[in-house]
Design a protein around this motif. Structure first.
Motif, PDB file in Angstrom:
ATOM      1  N   ILE A   1       0.798  -1.309  -0.123  1.00  0.00           N
ATOM      2  CA  ILE A   1      -0.036  -0.132   0.212  1.00  0.00           C
ATOM      3  C   ILE A   1       0.777   1.192  -0.070  1.00  0.00           C
ATOM      4  O   ILE A   1       1.728   1.467   0.946  1.00  0.00           O
ATOM      5  CB  ILE A   1      -1.009   0.135   1.307  1.00  0.00           C
ATOM      6  N   VAL A   2       0.675   2.256  -0.916  1.00  0.00           N
ATOM      7  CA  VAL A   2       1.629   3.185  -1.374  1.00  0.00           C
ATOM      8  C   VAL A   2       0.825   4.477  -1.406  1.00  0.00           C
ATOM      9  O   VAL A   2      -0.235   4.571  -1.895  1.00  0.00           O
ATOM     10  CB  VAL A   2       2.486   2.887  -2.744  1.00  0.00           C
ATOM     11  N   ALA A   3       1.584   5.527  -0.539  1.00  0.00           N
ATOM     12  CA  ALA A   3       0.750   6.915  -0.821  1.00  0.00           C
ATOM     13  C   ALA A   3       1.334   7.577  -1.868  1.00  0.00           C
ATOM     14  O   ALA A   3       1.943   7.015  -3.021  1.00  0.00           O
ATOM     15  CB  ALA A   3       1.339   7.612   0.252  1.00  0.00           C
ATOM     16  N   ALA A   4       0.614   8.681  -2.146  1.00  0.00           N
ATOM     17  CA  ALA A   4       0.805   9.385  -3.484  1.00  0.00           C
ATOM     18  C   ALA A   4       2.183   9.751  -3.942  1.00  0.00           C
ATOM     19  O   ALA A   4       2.660   9.913  -4.929  1.00  0.00           O
ATOM     20  CB  ALA A   4      -0.182  10.519  -3.538  1.00  0.00           C
ATOM     21  N   ASN A   5       2.836  10.020  -2.851  1.00  0.00           N
ATOM     22  CA  ASN A   5       4.378  10.289  -2.687  1.00  0.00           C
ATOM     23  C   ASN A   5       5.224   9.204  -3.026  1.00  0.00           C
ATOM     24  O   ASN A   5       6.471   9.261  -3.042  1.00  0.00           O
ATOM     25  CB  ASN A   5       4.732  11.367  -1.860  1.00  0.00           C
ATOM     26  N   CYS A   6       4.712   7.803  -3.171  1.00  0.00           N
ATOM     27  CA  CYS A   6       5.327   6.750  -3.347  1.00  0.00           C
ATOM     28  C   CYS A   6       5.739   6.184  -1.839  1.00  0.00           C
ATOM     29  O   CYS A   6       6.598   5.303  -2.033  1.00  0.00           O
ATOM     30  CB  CYS A   6       6.462   6.735  -4.409  1.00  0.00           C
ATOM     31  N   GLU A   7       5.640   6.893  -0.696  1.00  0.00           N
ATOM     32  CA  GLU A   7       6.152   6.195   0.479  1.00  0.00           C
ATOM     33  C   GLU A   7       5.242   4.996   0.507  1.00  0.00           C
ATOM     34  O   GLU A   7       3.942   4.928   0.649  1.00  0.00           O
ATOM     35  CB  GLU A   7       5.657   7.275   1.587  1.00  0.00           C
ATOM     36  N   ILE A   8       6.054   3.975   1.152  1.00  0.00           N
ATOM     37  CA  ILE A   8       5.285   2.673   1.449  1.00  0.00           C
ATOM     38  C   ILE A   8       4.722   2.837   2.967  1.00  0.00           C
ATOM     39  O   ILE A   8       5.331   3.063   3.769  1.00  0.00           O
ATOM     40  CB  ILE A   8       6.274   1.305   1.553  1.00  0.00           C
ATOM     41  N   LEU A   9       3.237   2.634   2.851  1.00  0.00           N
ATOM     42  CA  LEU A   9       2.502   2.634   3.933  1.00  0.00           C
ATOM     43  C   LEU A   9       2.470   1.431   4.579  1.00  0.00           C
ATOM     44  O   LEU A   9       2.233   1.070   6.034  1.00  0.00           O
ATOM     45  CB  LEU A   9       1.239   3.330   3.789  1.00  0.00           C
ATOM     46  N   PHE A  10       2.553   0.316   3.780  1.00  0.00           N
ATOM     47  CA  PHE A  10       2.125  -1.144   4.405  1.00  0.00           C
ATOM     48  C   PHE A  10       2.687  -1.990   3.256  1.00  0.00           C
ATOM     49  O   PHE A  10       2.666  -1.846   2.111  1.00  0.00           O
ATOM     50  CB  PHE A  10       0.754  -1.535   4.630  1.00  0.00           C
ATOM     51  N   ALA A  11       3.368  -3.219   3.898  1.00  0.00           N
ATOM     52  CA  ALA A  11       3.877  -4.298   3.108  1.00  0.00           C
ATOM     53  C   ALA A  11       3.384  -5.490   3.834  1.00  0.00           C
ATOM     54  O   ALA A  11       3.887  -5.884   4.844  1.00  0.00           O
ATOM     55  CB  ALA A  11       5.379  -4.090   2.724  1.00  0.00           C
ATOM     56  N   ASN A  12       2.912  -6.441   3.155  1.00  0.00           N
ATOM     57  CA  ASN A  12       2.630  -7.583   3.975  1.00  0.00           C
ATOM     58  C   ASN A  12       3.966  -8.482   3.884  1.00  0.00           C
ATOM     59  O   ASN A  12       4.965  -8.214   3.464  1.00  0.00           O
ATOM     60  CB  ASN A  12       1.548  -8.446   3.175  1.00  0.00           C
TER      61      ASN A  12
END
Length: 243
Positions: free
Chosen positions: A190-201
């Motif tokens: 799950i990635v924010a608009a600025n490409c920061e990773i918010l979640f990785a399973n």
């Protein structure tokens, strides 16, 4: 003089940061001129109850959760009350019934909860929450002025409890959803608009660790500097992913 507005602010802070409730209980004890003060949480289905208290013996919360909630003669009566109801204890049952009870003699008296006032903060199908402020027997009962103070602060406690319960339930749902995503064999990001990773399973974390075909830079996916005029010719799009 009490800083009423400041106290209200503390209450709403505790709604979103439960670790602040102990400080709030201390403040409320002073405001109501009481001693032991607590929040009681009861599972409405199992009837198991726990308390978070101040100015009681250190073992009080644990002993209440393990045993004394079963002896609390008020809980069956509180179950019939709606949120926002004030509780002078003598409105719930006769004084002599309370003072003969195991709950009074073995739990309330040692904890300076002989005389109590309180308010029902929540009474929902799954949980009940009650605020209680008590006094030692030698101090005497609360007076009308203390009930007036409780009427002023009670609505804020009710709203804060409601906010806290909603946030708690949202966190439970979020945790359940996160666990479901972890069980997926494919990698999920799950990635924010600025490409920061918010979640990785867990599967995605394994791929990121291997750095095989996908990599991260400072907790973000690498971003292309510009979009190609013709994306069909092997250019790279948002977050550096192939078109």
């Amino acid at each position: 003089m009490h800083d009423f507005d400041g106290m209200v602010g503390q209450i709403y802070d505790a709604a979103v940061e439960p670790g602040r409730w102990r400080q709030v209980l201390e403040t409320l004890s002073d405001f109501l001129e009481g001693a032991a003060t607590k929040l009681t949480f009861q599972n409405a289905r199992t009837l198991h109850s726990e308390a978070n208290s101040v100015r009681m013996p250190p073992e009080a919360d644990l002993s209440y959760a393990q045993y004394y909630y079963k002896t609390n003669v008020f809980l069956p009566r509180i179950a019939r009350l709606s949120a926002g109801t004030l509780i002078p204890i003598w409105d719930l049952l006769p004084r002599e019934v309370y003072q003969r009870s195991e709950f009074y003699n073995d739990f309330c008296r040692p904890g300076d909860m002989c005389h109590s006032i309180g308010v029902v903060l929540a009474n929902e199908p799954d949980v009940r929450v009650v605020f209680t402020c008590g006094r030692a027997d030698a101090t005497g009962e609360f007076g009308p002025e203390h009930l007036d103070r409780l009427r002023r602060i009670g609505p804020h406690l009710v709203r804060a409890a409601g906010v806290g319960l909603r946030l708690s339930r949202a966190e439970i749902v979020r945790s359940a959803n996160v666990e479901a995503l972890h069980r997926i064999a494919q990698g999920v990001l799950i990635v924010a608009a600025n490409c920061e990773i918010l979640f990785a399973n867990r599967a995605a974390e394994a791929l990121l660790t291997q750095a095989d075909g996908i990599r991260i830079e400072k907790s973000s996916l690498p971003v292309a500097r510009s979009l190609p005029a013709n994306p069909g010719r092997g250019g790279r799009g948002h977050c550096g992913r192939p078109w």
